[in-house]
Design a protein around this motif. Structure first.
Motif, PDB file in Angstrom:
ATOM      1  N   VAL A 109       0.836  -1.202   0.000  1.00  0.00           N
ATOM      2  CA  VAL A 109       0.000   0.000   0.000  1.00  0.00           C
ATOM      3  C   VAL A 109       0.871   1.251   0.000  1.00  0.00           C
ATOM      4  CG1 VAL A 109      -1.587   1.371   1.407  1.00  0.00           C
ATOM      5  CG2 VAL A 109      -2.033  -1.058   1.038  1.00  0.00           C
ATOM      6  N   LEU A 110       1.887   1.269   0.855  1.00  0.00           N
ATOM      7  CA  LEU A 110       2.788   2.425   0.903  1.00  0.00           C
ATOM      8  C   LEU A 110       3.465   2.647  -0.446  1.00  0.00           C
ATOM      9  CD1 LEU A 110       4.474   1.911   4.401  1.00  0.00           C
ATOM     10  CD2 LEU A 110       2.700   3.567   3.787  1.00  0.00           C
ATOM     11  N   LEU A 111       3.894   1.568  -1.083  1.00  0.00           N
ATOM     12  CA  LEU A 111       4.563   1.703  -2.371  1.00  0.00           C
ATOM     13  C   LEU A 111       3.576   2.104  -3.466  1.00  0.00           C
ATOM     14  CD1 LEU A 111       7.335   1.573  -3.560  1.00  0.00           C
ATOM     15  CD2 LEU A 111       6.997  -0.844  -4.061  1.00  0.00           C
ATOM     16  N   GLY A 112       2.336   1.635  -3.340  1.00  0.00           N
ATOM     17  CA  GLY A 112       1.314   2.063  -4.288  1.00  0.00           C
ATOM     18  C   GLY A 112       1.062   3.560  -4.214  1.00  0.00           C
ATOM     19  N   VAL A 113       1.049   4.101  -2.995  1.00  0.00           N
ATOM     20  CA  VAL A 113       0.877   5.546  -2.823  1.00  0.00           C
ATOM     21  C   VAL A 113       2.061   6.298  -3.419  1.00  0.00           C
ATOM     22  CG1 VAL A 113       0.696   7.413  -1.134  1.00  0.00           C
ATOM     23  CG2 VAL A 113      -0.595   5.293  -0.794  1.00  0.00           C
ATOM     24  N   ILE A 114       3.272   5.787  -3.166  1.00  0.00           N
ATOM     25  CA  ILE A 114       4.465   6.435  -3.730  1.00  0.00           C
ATOM     26  C   ILE A 114       4.417   6.408  -5.259  1.00  0.00           C
ATOM     27  CG2 ILE A 114       6.970   6.188  -4.008  1.00  0.00           C
ATOM     28  CD1 ILE A 114       7.036   5.229  -1.077  1.00  0.00           C
ATOM     29  N   THR A 115       3.968   5.286  -5.822  1.00  0.00           N
ATOM     30  CA  THR A 115       3.843   5.194  -7.280  1.00  0.00           C
ATOM     31  C   THR A 115       2.902   6.271  -7.811  1.00  0.00           C
ATOM     32  OG1 THR A 115       4.147   2.787  -7.139  1.00  0.00           O
ATOM     33  CG2 THR A 115       3.245   3.659  -9.196  1.00  0.00           C
ATOM     34  N   ALA A 116       1.809   6.491  -7.071  1.00  0.00           N
ATOM     35  CA  ALA A 116       0.797   7.435  -7.528  1.00  0.00           C
ATOM     36  C   ALA A 116       1.224   8.887  -7.392  1.00  0.00           C
ATOM     37  CB  ALA A 116      -0.506   7.202  -6.751  1.00  0.00           C
ATOM     38  N   ILE A 117       1.904   9.216  -6.296  1.00  0.00           N
ATOM     39  CA  ILE A 117       2.189  10.631  -6.038  1.00  0.00           C
ATOM     40  C   ILE A 117       3.590  11.045  -6.461  1.00  0.00           C
ATOM     41  CG2 ILE A 117       0.592  10.601  -4.094  1.00  0.00           C
ATOM     42  CD1 ILE A 117       3.016  10.712  -2.223  1.00  0.00           C
ATOM     43  N   GLY A 118       4.483  10.066  -6.719  1.00  0.00           N
ATOM     44  CA  GLY A 118       5.880  10.392  -6.994  1.00  0.00           C
ATOM     45  C   GLY A 118       6.069  11.289  -8.192  1.00  0.00           C
ATOM     46  N   GLY A 119       5.404  10.975  -9.307  1.00  0.00           N
ATOM     47  CA  GLY A 119       5.550  11.785 -10.504  1.00  0.00           C
ATOM     48  C   GLY A 119       5.001  13.183 -10.324  1.00  0.00           C
ATOM     49  N   GLY A 120       3.869  13.298  -9.617  1.00  0.00           N
ATOM     50  CA  GLY A 120       3.285  14.606  -9.367  1.00  0.00           C
ATOM     51  C   GLY A 120       4.159  15.474  -8.480  1.00  0.00           C
ATOM     52  N   VAL A 121       4.806  14.841  -7.494  1.00  0.00           N
ATOM     53  CA  VAL A 121       5.729  15.592  -6.631  1.00  0.00           C
ATOM     54  C   VAL A 121       6.885  16.139  -7.452  1.00  0.00           C
ATOM     55  CG1 VAL A 121       7.405  15.368  -4.749  1.00  0.00           C
ATOM     56  CG2 VAL A 121       5.120  14.363  -4.512  1.00  0.00           C
ATOM     57  N   LEU A 122       7.474  15.298  -8.302  1.00  0.00           N
ATOM     58  CA  LEU A 122       8.578  15.745  -9.147  1.00  0.00           C
ATOM     59  C   LEU A 122       8.125  16.831 -10.123  1.00  0.00           C
ATOM     60  CD1 LEU A 122      10.207  12.279  -9.912  1.00  0.00           C
ATOM     61  CD2 LEU A 122      11.121  14.072  -8.427  1.00  0.00           C
ATOM     62  N   ARG A 123       6.936  16.670 -10.675  1.00  0.00           N
ATOM     63  CA  ARG A 123       6.392  17.687 -11.594  1.00  0.00           C
ATOM     64  C   ARG A 123       6.274  19.043 -10.899  1.00  0.00           C
ATOM     65  NH1 ARG A 123       0.686  16.502 -11.918  1.00  0.00           N
ATOM     66  NH2 ARG A 123       0.762  17.692  -9.988  1.00  0.00           N
ATOM     67  N   ASP A 124       5.680  19.038  -9.716  1.00  0.00           N
ATOM     68  CA  ASP A 124       5.485  20.301  -8.990  1.00  0.00           C
ATOM     69  C   ASP A 124       6.813  20.941  -8.624  1.00  0.00           C
ATOM     70  OD1 ASP A 124       2.784  19.890  -9.218  1.00  0.00           O
ATOM     71  OD2 ASP A 124       2.495  19.236  -7.138  1.00  0.00           O
ATOM     72  N   MET A 125       7.776  20.131  -8.182  1.00  0.00           N
ATOM     73  CA  MET A 125       9.070  20.674  -7.799  1.00  0.00           C
ATOM     74  C   MET A 125       9.786  21.294  -8.998  1.00  0.00           C
ATOM     75  SD  MET A 125      10.391  17.728  -5.149  1.00  0.00           S
ATOM     76  CE  MET A 125      11.994  18.506  -4.935  1.00  0.00           C
ATOM     77  N   LEU A 126       9.758  20.590 -10.138  1.00  0.00           N
ATOM     78  CA  LEU A 126      10.452  21.094 -11.323  1.00  0.00           C
ATOM     79  C   LEU A 126       9.770  22.329 -11.907  1.00  0.00           C
ATOM     80  CD1 LEU A 126      11.428  17.784 -13.156  1.00  0.00           C
ATOM     81  CD2 LEU A 126      12.953  19.374 -11.986  1.00  0.00           C
ATOM     82  N   SER A 127       8.462  22.464 -11.686  1.00  0.00           N
ATOM     83  CA  SER A 127       7.750  23.632 -12.207  1.00  0.00           C
ATOM     84  C   SER A 127       7.646  24.751 -11.186  1.00  0.00           C
ATOM     85  CB  SER A 127       6.355  23.232 -12.699  1.00  0.00           C
ATOM     86  OG  SER A 127       5.590  22.665 -11.652  1.00  0.00           O
ATOM     87  N   GLY A 128       8.385  24.622 -10.074  1.00  0.00           N
ATOM     88  CA  GLY A 128       8.465  25.697  -9.098  1.00  0.00           C
ATOM     89  C   GLY A 128       7.277  25.833  -8.176  1.00  0.00           C
ATOM     90  N   GLN A 129       6.558  24.732  -7.925  1.00  0.00           N
ATOM     91  CA  GLN A 129       5.401  24.776  -7.043  1.00  0.00           C
ATOM     92  C   GLN A 129       5.637  23.902  -5.815  1.00  0.00           C
ATOM     93  OE1 GLN A 129       1.534  24.308  -9.172  1.00  0.00           O
ATOM     94  NE2 GLN A 129       2.803  24.016 -10.987  1.00  0.00           N
ATOM     95  N   ILE A 130       4.930  24.221  -4.730  1.00  0.00           N
ATOM     96  CA  ILE A 130       4.956  23.343  -3.557  1.00  0.00           C
ATOM     97  C   ILE A 130       4.166  22.084  -3.905  1.00  0.00           C
ATOM     98  CG2 ILE A 130       4.273  23.060  -1.145  1.00  0.00           C
ATOM     99  CD1 ILE A 130       4.524  26.055  -0.814  1.00  0.00           C
ATOM    100  N   PRO A 131       4.752  20.893  -3.760  1.00  0.00           N
ATOM    101  CA  PRO A 131       4.014  19.668  -4.099  1.00  0.00           C
ATOM    102  C   PRO A 131       2.685  19.586  -3.352  1.00  0.00           C
ATOM    103  CG  PRO A 131       6.333  19.175  -3.761  1.00  0.00           C
ATOM    104  CD  PRO A 131       6.138  20.607  -3.353  1.00  0.00           C
ATOM    105  N   SER A 132       1.641  19.293  -4.101  1.00  0.00           N
ATOM    106  CA  SER A 132       0.303  19.242  -3.521  1.00  0.00           C
ATOM    107  C   SER A 132       0.213  18.271  -2.354  1.00  0.00           C
ATOM    108  CB  SER A 132      -0.713  18.847  -4.597  1.00  0.00           C
ATOM    109  OG  SER A 132      -0.750  19.788  -5.643  1.00  0.00           O
ATOM    110  N   VAL A 133       0.980  17.189  -2.421  1.00  0.00           N
ATOM    111  CA  VAL A 133       0.877  16.156  -1.395  1.00  0.00           C
ATOM    112  C   VAL A 133       1.293  16.670  -0.016  1.00  0.00           C
ATOM    113  CG1 VAL A 133       3.213  15.260  -1.748  1.00  0.00           C
ATOM    114  CG2 VAL A 133       1.402  13.729  -0.904  1.00  0.00           C
ATOM    115  N   LEU A 134       2.095  17.726   0.030  1.00  0.00           N
ATOM    116  CA  LEU A 134       2.580  18.224   1.318  1.00  0.00           C
ATOM    117  C   LEU A 134       1.494  18.908   2.135  1.00  0.00           C
ATOM    118  CD1 LEU A 134       6.123  19.618   0.434  1.00  0.00           C
ATOM    119  CD2 LEU A 134       5.478  17.378   1.321  1.00  0.00           C
TER     120      LEU A 134
END
Length: 210
Positions: A123-148
């Motif tokens: 379950v933990l790894l499934g969550v990481i799979t789901a949110i990992g790309g979005g976190v990287l997207r937000d960081m690279l585009s200069g935004q605070i990751p939504s997951v935080l």
């Protein structure tokens, strides 16, 4: 073999919708085509790469399947030429993000379970799979990751979807139908949260971000 084909199709669908959100985010940040490709690829593949590295499925699927690389490129081409139409067809980036979130939490948990992880760790790894790309997207585009700050619920729907897969696995219910149902559950929760403004609670006395 048929189950494997359906699983791959679901994975590619998740990659496509996450890539759309990444490419649209690049457009909103006024990046060029290189920036669009980078954000699309990172958003679509980042979480899956982390998942595969953790479970020892190396090289990661992103580096062994041509479809995994070409699918984000196809999404980028679509957004590059028709981003106003794409943004108008759906509630912009967040809809695609919700669809990818649901698909990735379900397929990520399923793959973790198939590689022998316990239901909790899957379950933990499934969550990481789901949110990992979005976190990287937000960081690279200069935004605070939504997951935080889990704006309008982000990590929680992924957790619910991943838990549904693990529960089905514990009840000896496997297969693409369970994966798709769990993905739909996570997507529905995320979509409802966006529609009605549901949020996770903050510490007492802490107000919303301006």
């Amino acid at each position: 073999m048929r189950e494997l084909g359906v699983q791959t199709l679901l994975d590619l669908l998740g990659i496509f919708v996450f890539a759309l959100s990444g490419a649209l985010a690049a457009v909103r940040q006024r990046l060029d085509v290189v920036g669009m490709v980078v954000l699309a690829e990172i958003t679509a593949l980042g979480g899956g790469i982390v998942r595969d590295l953790v479970i020892g499925a190396v090289p990661p699927a992103a580096f062994t399947s041509l479809g995994y690389v070409l699918t984000p490129l196809a999404a980028t081409v679509l957004v590059f030429h028709w981003h106003p139409q794409v943004a108008r067809l759906m509630p912009a980036v967040m809809f695609f993000d919700a669809a990818g979130l649901g698909l990735f939490c379900a397929t990520g948990t399923t793959k973790a379970l198939e590689h022998g992880l316990s239901p909790l760790h899957a379950v933990l790894l499934g969550v990481i799979t789901a949110i990992g790309g979005g976190v990287l997207r937000d960081m690279l585009s200069g935004q605070i990751p939504s997951v935080l700050y889990d704006r309008q619920l982000y990590a929680l729907p992924a957790l619910v979807g991943a838990a549904a897969v693990a529960a089905g696995w514990a009840a000896d219910l496997h297969g693409s139908a369970v994966t798709a149902a769990a993905a739909a559950l996570a997507f529905a929760l995320r979509a409802l949260a966006m529609r009605y403004g549901w949020r996770t609670p903050r510490p007492r006395g802490v107000t919303d971000r301006p």
